[in-house]
Design an enzyme around this catalytic site. Structure first.
Site, PDB file in Angstrom:
ATOM      1  N   ASP A  82      -1.782 -18.908  -5.848  1.00 51.43           N
ATOM      2  CA  ASP A  82      -2.579 -17.678  -5.788  1.00 51.43           C
ATOM      3  C   ASP A  82      -1.911 -16.678  -4.848  1.00 51.43           C
ATOM      4  O   ASP A  82      -1.692 -16.965  -3.670  1.00 51.43           O
ATOM      5  CB  ASP A  82      -3.992 -18.000  -5.300  1.00 51.43           C
ATOM      6  CG  ASP A  82      -4.983 -16.904  -5.645  1.00 51.43           C
ATOM      7  OD1 ASP A  82      -4.650 -15.720  -5.450  1.00 51.43           O
ATOM      8  OD2 ASP A  82      -6.083 -17.231  -6.110  1.00 51.43           O
ATOM      9  N   SER A 133      -7.843 -12.002  -8.928  1.00 53.41           N
ATOM     10  CA  SER A 133      -7.626 -13.360  -9.440  1.00 53.41           C
ATOM     11  C   SER A 133      -8.512 -13.684 -10.631  1.00 53.41           C
ATOM     12  O   SER A 133      -8.149 -14.535 -11.455  1.00 53.41           O
ATOM     13  CB  SER A 133      -7.882 -14.383  -8.323  1.00 53.41           C
ATOM     14  OG  SER A 133      -6.960 -14.236  -7.282  1.00 53.41           O
ATOM     15  N   ASP A 184     -14.398 -20.743  -6.980  1.00 47.79           N
ATOM     16  CA  ASP A 184     -13.597 -19.534  -6.809  1.00 47.79           C
ATOM     17  C   ASP A 184     -12.963 -19.132  -8.143  1.00 47.79           C
ATOM     18  O   ASP A 184     -12.914 -19.916  -9.096  1.00 47.79           O
ATOM     19  CB  ASP A 184     -12.530 -19.775  -5.744  1.00 47.79           C
ATOM     20  CG  ASP A 184     -12.090 -18.486  -5.067  1.00 47.79           C
ATOM     21  OD1 ASP A 184     -12.605 -17.409  -5.420  1.00 47.79           O
ATOM     22  OD2 ASP A 184     -11.228 -18.561  -4.168  1.00 47.79           O
ATOM     23  N   THR A 186     -10.017 -18.650  -9.658  1.00 47.41           N
ATOM     24  CA  THR A 186      -8.973 -19.338 -10.424  1.00 47.41           C
ATOM     25  C   THR A 186      -9.478 -20.620 -11.080  1.00 47.41           C
ATOM     26  O   THR A 186      -9.259 -20.824 -12.275  1.00 47.41           O
ATOM     27  CB  THR A 186      -7.743 -19.595  -9.547  1.00 47.41           C
ATOM     28  OG1 THR A 186      -7.245 -18.331  -9.075  1.00 47.41           O
ATOM     29  CG2 THR A 186      -6.651 -20.305 -10.319  1.00 47.41           C
ATOM     30  N   ARG A 197     -17.433 -12.753 -10.366  1.00 45.58           N
ATOM     31  CA  ARG A 197     -16.876 -13.983  -9.809  1.00 45.58           C
ATOM     32  C   ARG A 197     -17.647 -14.517  -8.608  1.00 45.58           C
ATOM     33  O   ARG A 197     -17.516 -15.684  -8.253  1.00 45.58           O
ATOM     34  CB  ARG A 197     -15.422 -13.738  -9.393  1.00 45.58           C
ATOM     35  CG  ARG A 197     -15.260 -12.634  -8.359  1.00 45.58           C
ATOM     36  CD  ARG A 197     -13.821 -12.359  -8.008  1.00 45.58           C
ATOM     37  NE  ARG A 197     -13.244 -13.412  -7.187  1.00 45.58           N
ATOM     38  CZ  ARG A 197     -12.000 -13.377  -6.692  1.00 45.58           C
ATOM     39  NH1 ARG A 197     -11.218 -12.340  -6.972  1.00 45.58           N
ATOM     40  NH2 ARG A 197     -11.549 -14.355  -5.955  1.00 45.58           N
ATOM     41  N   GLU A 351      -4.251 -25.425  -8.382  1.00 46.90           N
ATOM     42  CA  GLU A 351      -4.088 -24.157  -7.664  1.00 46.90           C
ATOM     43  C   GLU A 351      -3.859 -24.381  -6.178  1.00 46.90           C
ATOM     44  O   GLU A 351      -4.609 -25.107  -5.520  1.00 46.90           O
ATOM     45  CB  GLU A 351      -5.332 -23.277  -7.821  1.00 46.90           C
ATOM     46  CG  GLU A 351      -5.196 -21.945  -7.097  1.00 46.90           C
ATOM     47  CD  GLU A 351      -6.523 -21.246  -6.848  1.00 46.90           C
ATOM     48  OE1 GLU A 351      -6.495 -20.016  -6.591  1.00 46.90           O
ATOM     49  OE2 GLU A 351      -7.576 -21.906  -6.882  1.00 46.90           O
ATOM     50  N   ASP A 356      -2.782 -16.825  -1.097  1.00 50.90           N
ATOM     51  CA  ASP A 356      -3.439 -15.519  -1.198  1.00 50.90           C
ATOM     52  C   ASP A 356      -4.323 -15.242   0.014  1.00 50.90           C
ATOM     53  O   ASP A 356      -4.270 -14.152   0.599  1.00 50.90           O
ATOM     54  CB  ASP A 356      -4.273 -15.487  -2.475  1.00 50.90           C
ATOM     55  CG  ASP A 356      -5.254 -14.318  -2.526  1.00 50.90           C
ATOM     56  OD1 ASP A 356      -4.830 -13.214  -2.888  1.00 50.90           O
ATOM     57  OD2 ASP A 356      -6.437 -14.520  -2.198  1.00 50.90           O
ATOM     58  N   LYS A 357      -5.144 -16.208   0.395  1.00 48.24           N
ATOM     59  CA  LYS A 357      -6.119 -15.971   1.469  1.00 48.24           C
ATOM     60  C   LYS A 357      -5.411 -15.679   2.787  1.00 48.24           C
ATOM     61  O   LYS A 357      -5.861 -14.842   3.581  1.00 48.24           O
ATOM     62  CB  LYS A 357      -7.059 -17.172   1.577  1.00 48.24           C
ATOM     63  CG  LYS A 357      -7.843 -17.412   0.289  1.00 48.24           C
ATOM     64  CD  LYS A 357      -8.778 -18.602   0.383  1.00 48.24           C
ATOM     65  CE  LYS A 357      -9.302 -19.000  -0.998  1.00 48.24           C
ATOM     66  NZ  LYS A 357      -9.917 -17.896  -1.734  1.00 48.24           N
ATOM     67  N   HIS A 360      -3.878 -12.204   2.671  1.00 49.47           N
ATOM     68  CA  HIS A 360      -4.915 -11.209   2.956  1.00 49.47           C
ATOM     69  C   HIS A 360      -5.095 -11.016   4.465  1.00 49.47           C
ATOM     70  O   HIS A 360      -5.342  -9.898   4.932  1.00 49.47           O
ATOM     71  CB  HIS A 360      -6.251 -11.642   2.349  1.00 49.47           C
ATOM     72  CG  HIS A 360      -6.428 -11.268   0.916  1.00 49.47           C
ATOM     73  ND1 HIS A 360      -6.372  -9.965   0.466  1.00 49.47           N
ATOM     74  CD2 HIS A 360      -6.666 -12.038  -0.192  1.00 49.47           C
ATOM     75  CE1 HIS A 360      -6.567  -9.942  -0.842  1.00 49.47           C
ATOM     76  NE2 HIS A 360      -6.749 -11.186  -1.274  1.00 49.47           N
ATOM     77  N   ASP A 398      -1.012 -15.684  -9.972  1.00 43.65           N
ATOM     78  CA  ASP A 398      -1.963 -14.819 -10.659  1.00 43.65           C
ATOM     79  C   ASP A 398      -1.651 -13.341 -10.452  1.00 43.65           C
ATOM     80  O   ASP A 398      -1.760 -12.535 -11.353  1.00 43.65           O
ATOM     81  CB  ASP A 398      -3.391 -15.144 -10.237  1.00 43.65           C
ATOM     82  CG  ASP A 398      -3.558 -15.244  -8.723  1.00 43.65           C
ATOM     83  OD1 ASP A 398      -2.560 -15.097  -7.981  1.00 43.65           O
ATOM     84  OD2 ASP A 398      -4.696 -15.480  -8.281  1.00 43.65           O
ATOM     85  N   HIS A 399      -1.266 -12.999  -9.236  1.00 39.00           N
ATOM     86  CA  HIS A 399      -0.948 -11.598  -8.915  1.00 39.00           C
ATOM     87  C   HIS A 399       0.000 -11.575  -7.729  1.00 39.00           C
ATOM     88  O   HIS A 399       0.115 -12.551  -6.981  1.00 39.00           O
ATOM     89  CB  HIS A 399      -2.223 -10.816  -8.579  1.00 39.00           C
ATOM     90  CG  HIS A 399      -3.034 -11.463  -7.483  1.00 39.00           C
ATOM     91  ND1 HIS A 399      -2.663 -11.423  -6.153  1.00 39.00           N
ATOM     92  CD2 HIS A 399      -4.178 -12.195  -7.526  1.00 39.00           C
ATOM     93  CE1 HIS A 399      -3.549 -12.093  -5.429  1.00 39.00           C
ATOM     94  NE2 HIS A 399      -4.475 -12.581  -6.244  1.00 39.00           N
ATOM     95  N   HIS A 440      -3.714  -6.867  -2.782  1.00 40.36           N
ATOM     96  CA  HIS A 440      -2.846  -7.334  -3.852  1.00 40.36           C
ATOM     97  C   HIS A 440      -1.891  -6.205  -4.238  1.00 40.36           C
ATOM     98  O   HIS A 440      -2.155  -5.030  -3.957  1.00 40.36           O
ATOM     99  CB  HIS A 440      -3.662  -7.707  -5.092  1.00 40.36           C
ATOM    100  CG  HIS A 440      -4.650  -8.801  -4.872  1.00 40.36           C
ATOM    101  ND1 HIS A 440      -5.580  -9.165  -5.823  1.00 40.36           N
ATOM    102  CD2 HIS A 440      -4.867  -9.618  -3.808  1.00 40.36           C
ATOM    103  CE1 HIS A 440      -6.315 -10.157  -5.375  1.00 40.36           C
ATOM    104  NE2 HIS A 440      -5.914 -10.444  -4.141  1.00 40.36           N
TER     105      HIS A 440
END
Length: 755
Positions: A82, A133, A184, A186, A197, A351, A356-357, A360, A398-399, A440
């Site tokens: 992610d 995501s 979550d 994904t 989501r 995943e 990702d987290k 961020h 994913d991104h 993102h």
């Protein structure tokens, strides 16, 4: 773990190549004499000499040609990092294996390309260039572009069949593994269909996704839909949502955890419980909940700051608060594969969520550690695929995300890390101020594959193409034009009702064009008989009497190809006038088992509604004074003990009922006693616990922020650490111990003088 290849086509050194119009990176990012080889072997001896940094070994045309396999795959494993863009992959490689090294999993996949990831604006077909995501997961899981926040519905809110649902309908086993909450975005895109989501459970769904709530005739929250989708294996975090109570349906007024128990799920909450599971299927699917929220990350944060790139380079450290009872992503992946492996094949999505987290939160060490974590999972997938020869593995993201490798300070936040090869690695985050959430980004992403049909990732594709590549690799048949008898996705479930009450059963299949016939076998009868007029996908039996106790129902589903009969579901009728309260599903205990962590208990499922519950937590079978709530915070007094939960049920006019939890919590032992003494430029370290004769684990020594030595293994509780690298003079050292299994970590500070 590193795994050397015996594959006849992947023994020569190959690397990324671009071929004409294809613009295709066809061999993964490093020297490859096996699907995952030793990185110490991969690093050139002299990067400065002519050809010293080259990764290729001669012409690769024949090797590439041999890797293109148009056959069908028996199994497909999809691994998602992610937020793992090219910058995130590169920073992890640079830090852990060096600029000339390679990630033994991610960089070993032989066929690579790039894909576009844009989403759509809700209710339109206009591109949204920077996706989230949910939209990106919907793209690869359903083959349909959608809007940000959408979970497997199209831009207009219409549900789209996911690859996992399609695989299950075709008779394959299925699984989802994540380090995030299993609700979550994904993992959810394979398990649910919902407009937002964030609608994890009934509470949020009733307000944010009201029309989709069960009480309003919708499919329900993500967690409720997940229980209905019923993959064979589901592993991750997200235990907290299972404490919410269903507001409608067959399991109304039960917690989602109690519902899972009633419906036959095997529940585990630590790595030992996971290791003990030997089988997972539709009769007893596995649900592993290893954290109330997202699972703990591998490495501790070094905050990025304004001007951080000019600070002294620092080393990433092990996260001291990571629950030692939590399985790693690699271990979860290995276990899921072993449980899903069968004659018909399987689909598994894995995943690494917190890349990702941590991106961020501008946490470079956290982000890199989670990429290494995912790489270990990729190695497990490739090991299985290479051994089997009929499994496709795809690795992508994913991104894209914010982090960039830079040469110095930037206007944004930055951090300076010291890599394993001794160079400075400066990473910048420039899309949010300190304390904000980094954004993102909309760039294309690497997508890599190995095995049958993996060549379809070569070149520039779109995220939705991956759905069709995986679907076609598995040879999955769409549900619109059946070529086989109907597949039952979710059959009727065992249920318990009070005398005079009603029991409702349902069935979902892989297609809408089918007919249904419900059948009943009374208790003691030899055969099932058709129930006249019961020809829909829902059956309700009303006015149940004591004579109905033990009866079974099943449904026969027919399409134009053939007929499939569901497994039978049992009806348990409890007598309303016998004055007895009893648990039909016992209490459960969920949570991390360390001092300071909080355990959460469920009351279980009882044979009456509107029952009042009294909780009592037990330590080694004895009640703990004052511990009378459904939650319990573990204290030092619990170290080394086994905790369980006793629930008493009361209701006016009935005898009090008592039930004990089958699941228990073995609490980690107390903080270790660490002693250290200097002798001849070495540090003799001893770690001991009361009652233990041989402590296992590792010791690391730090001189301020400088690493002296890391990962020295204890032998019978002792280790010797060389201090030869220290200069003469006074040094303030910290000795850190990281224990195995149930042993808590600890540290000791001491001052030494080197002569």
């Amino acid at each position: 773990m590193p795994h050397h290849s015996n594959h006849p086509y992947i023994k020569r050194a190959v690397r990324t190549a671009t071929v004409g119009v294809l613009a295709a990176a066809v061999i993964g990012g490093g020297v490859s004499w096996g699907l995952s080889a030793s990185n110490t072997d991969a690093a050139p001896a002299n990067l400065g000499q002519h050809g010293g940094a080259a990764r290729l070994d001669g012409d690769q045309s024949d090797t590439i040609k041999a890797l293109i396999n148009p056959a069908k795959a028996k199994n497909v494993i999809l691994l998602i990092g992610d937020g793992m863009g090219d910058s995130e992959i590169t920073s992890a490689r640079d830090y852990e294996y060096g600029a000339a090294g390679r990630l033994p999993g991610i960089d070993a996949l032989p066929l690579t390309g790039q894909y576009t990831t844009y989403s759509l604006k809700k209710g339109t077909t206009q591109p949204d260039y920077v996706p989230d995501s949910a939209a990106t997961g919907t793209a690869w899981s359903t083959g349909t572009k959608s809007y940000d926040n959408a979970v497997s519905v199209d831009t207009y809110g219409v549900p789209q069949t996911s690859l996992l649902e399609l695989a299950k309908a075709n008779g394959l086993k299925t699984g989802v593994v994540t380090t995030s909450e299993i609700q979550d975005a994904t993992p959810a895109v394979q398990l649910a269909h919902i407009s937002q989501r964030s609608c994890y459970g009934p509470v949020k769904t009733s307000t944010t996704c009201a029309s989709e709530a069960l009480e309003n005739g919708g499919l329900g929250s993500i967690t409720e839909q997940m229980l209905n989708t019923r993959p064979d294996v589901t592993l991750g975090g997200g235990a907290a949502t299972f404490n919410e109570v269903a507001k409608a349906g067959q399991y109304k007024n039960q917690t989602l955890l109690a519902q899972a128990q009633t419906r036959g799920y095997q529940l585990v909450n630590d790595k030992d419980g996971l290791a003990a599971v030997t089988k997972a299927d539709q009769d007893a699917p596995l649900l592993g909940l290893f954290h109330a929220g997202n699972m703990d990350v591998r490495w501790k944060e070094i905050p990025a700051t304004n001007g951080g790139a000019d600070l002294p380079a620092a080393r990433c450290q092990v996260n001291p608060t990571r629950n030692l009872g939590q399985p790693t992503l690699g271990a979860m992946t290995e276990k899921a594969i072993s449980l899903l492996d069968n004659d018909k094949g399987f689909f598994l999505q894995v995943e690494g969520a917190s890349i990702d987290k941590k991106d961020h939160s501008a946490d470079a060490c956290g982000q890199i550690g989670e990429t290494i974590d995912l790489d270990e999972a990729v190695q497990e997938a490739l090991k299985f695929a290479e051994e089997q020869g009929n499994t496709s593995v795809f690795v992508t993201a994913d991104h894209a995300h914010t982090s960039q490798i830079v040469d110095g300070n930037t206007p944004g936040l930055s951090v300076n890390l010291l890599t394993n090869e001794g160079s400075e690695l400066k990473i910048s985050y420039g899309t949010a101020p300190i304390g904000g959430s980094q954004q993102h980004t909309g760039s294309q992403l690497r997508v890599a594959g190995y095995g049958p049909r993996a060549a379809n990732v070569i070149g520039l594709t779109d995220q939705t193409d991956l759905f069709f590549t995986m679907r076609d690799a598995l040879g999955l048949k769409t549900v619109a034009n059946p070529v086989v008898a109907p597949q039952i996705v979710t059959g009727p479930q065992h249920t318990s009702v009070a005398e005079g009450g009603s029991a409702t059963f349902g069935v979902t299949t892989d297609e809408s064009v089918a007919t249904y016939q419900w059948q009943l076998k009374k208790a003691g009868a030899a055969n099932f008989t058709d129930l006249t007029g019961e020809t829909s996908d829902i059956l309700t039996l009303a006015g149940l009497a004591a004579t109905d106790n033990g009866s079974e129902v099943r449904v026969v589903v027919t399409n134009k190809v053939g007929t499939t009969t569901s497994a039978a579901a049992r009806v348990t009728v409890t007598l309303e006038n016998d004055g007895r309260l009893a648990a039909s599903s016992v209490p459960a205990v969920v949570g991390a088992t360390r001092v300071g962590s909080t355990l959460t208990g469920s009351a279980g499922v009882w044979n009456r509604s509107d029952v009042a519950f009294t909780y009592s937590w037990l330590r080694n079978g004895k009640a703990i004074s004052g511990a009378v709530k459904s939650t319990y915070k573990i204290t030092a007094a619990d170290a080394g003990a086994t905790l369980s939960l006793r629930v008493q049920a009361t209701k006016a006019g009935f005898k009090t009922g008592t039930a004990l939890s089958l699941s228990t919590a073995k609490v980690a032992k107390v903080t270790p006693k660490i002693t250290a003494a200097v002798a001849k430029k070495s540090l003799a370290v001893t770690v001991s616990y009361s009652g233990l004769t041989s402590v296992t684990g590792t010791v690391s020594v730090f001189d301020g922020k400088t690493v002296v030595k890391t990962g020295v293994h204890l032998v019978k509780g002792k280790a010797t650490v060389s201090l030869a690298s220290l200069k003469k003079g006074k040094h303030n050292l910290r000795v850190a111990f990281f224990g195995n299994e149930q042993l808590n970590s600890g540290s000791k500070n001491l001052t030494v003088r080197i002569k």
